[in-house]
Design a protein around this motif. Sequence first.
Motif, PDB file in Angstrom:
ATOM      1  N   VAL A  36      -3.492  -2.297   3.006  1.00  0.00           N
ATOM      2  CA  VAL A  36      -2.557  -2.544   1.935  1.00  0.00           C
ATOM      3  C   VAL A  36      -3.026  -4.228   1.948  1.00  0.00           C
ATOM      4  O   VAL A  36      -2.938  -4.733   2.160  1.00  0.00           O
ATOM      5  N   VAL A  53      -2.675   1.842   4.689  1.00  0.00           N
ATOM      6  CA  VAL A  53      -3.056   3.307   3.472  1.00  0.00           C
ATOM      7  C   VAL A  53      -3.972   4.215   4.362  1.00  0.00           C
ATOM      8  O   VAL A  53      -5.051   4.383   4.350  1.00  0.00           O
ATOM      9  N   LEU A 245       5.094   6.888   3.560  1.00  0.00           N
ATOM     10  CA  LEU A 245       6.766   5.748   2.806  1.00  0.00           C
ATOM     11  C   LEU A 245       7.867   6.336   2.551  1.00  0.00           C
ATOM     12  O   LEU A 245       8.997   5.745   2.515  1.00  0.00           O
ATOM     13  N   ILE A 274       1.040   7.145   1.485  1.00  0.00           N
ATOM     14  CA  ILE A 274       0.748   5.750   2.353  1.00  0.00           C
ATOM     15  C   ILE A 274       1.247   6.175   3.692  1.00  0.00           C
ATOM     16  O   ILE A 274       2.587   6.664   3.275  1.00  0.00           O
ATOM     17  N   SER A 296       3.013  -2.240   0.430  1.00  0.00           N
ATOM     18  CA  SER A 296       2.641  -1.039   0.175  1.00  0.00           C
ATOM     19  C   SER A 296       1.984  -1.206  -1.054  1.00  0.00           C
ATOM     20  O   SER A 296       1.738  -0.426  -1.708  1.00  0.00           O
TER      21      SER A 296
END
Length: 315
Positions: A36, A53, A245, A274, A296
């Motif tokens: 990312v 990611v 995430l 993610i 991210s």
Amino acid sequence: GPRGAPPAGRQSRVRGQVHAHWDGSVHRRRVGPRRVAAWTGMLAAAAALVLIVSRLDDRSAPAPVPAAAGWVAKISGPQGAAHRAMSGGSARPLAIDEAVRVGETIETGEGGRVGIRFADGTSVRLDVSSRATLVGPRAIELSDGAVYVDTGTGAHRLEIRTSLGTARDIGTQFEVRLVEGRLRLRVRTGAVELGDRSRSVTGHAGTEILFSATEAESRPLAPFGPEWQWTVEVSPPIDIEGLPLATYLDRLAREQGWTVQYVDSTLIRDAGGIILHGSVAGLAPADALDVAIGTSGLAYRLDNGRLVVSRETSR
């Protein structure tokens, strides 16, 4: 456009944590092909070393600590906290991951807080100058100070007993504190039954109840803010390794009393895809959030208890 420069103190703390993690892990981990975007300055190292990611795996919440014979809970929280356990007239200092058994009394000093993790995942935290006894596998007697309870969604009910009344949770987060001859109940989520031998009241989310021998006064209370901040200091650490995430944000928001809001439905899907790697151990919640969100390729803002997540370009 370009992101504004972060505060110097936060930049230094994050850079130090990222470097320490890199130094111990860079030779053990190969970073995946989809990396990312990094934040300028403060998060340049974090983008390469903390988060990558990848495709979403089916990952469940961490399993509770397996119970060992004889113990009810284990100590958690920051290293070096001043606390001890007493049983049968003798006292002993408590270390992280040390077992606590039924009948033992835990006492914190003026400068120490302590977290207790039950076998089913329930998190109990004692504030400074508190004294509590584990009178049973699902019951705690508070004789001084304050206790905070987070039973989660799958844990069994927990009972907090005091000389003024008993609080019984219904799957919730709440605080019980003894203050100048009264019991103060603060309910963050869910509901709590509070009563003595002659009466009972129910505290709902966003409510504070002052309970005495003669009356029970109720008033509204926000689930976020400085009133809850002490509980964060002894909260169980969030292990981000392999965590989506979106899941991390939900857990962090629960600890802070926030709600998570995404600006569009596709962003919800993207945040769930993610996968975080590495560690944010030792970072303050605000710094950890900066790392997780910023690396991210997303942005966020805090708005009166709402964690609003957006795309970086829309910030």
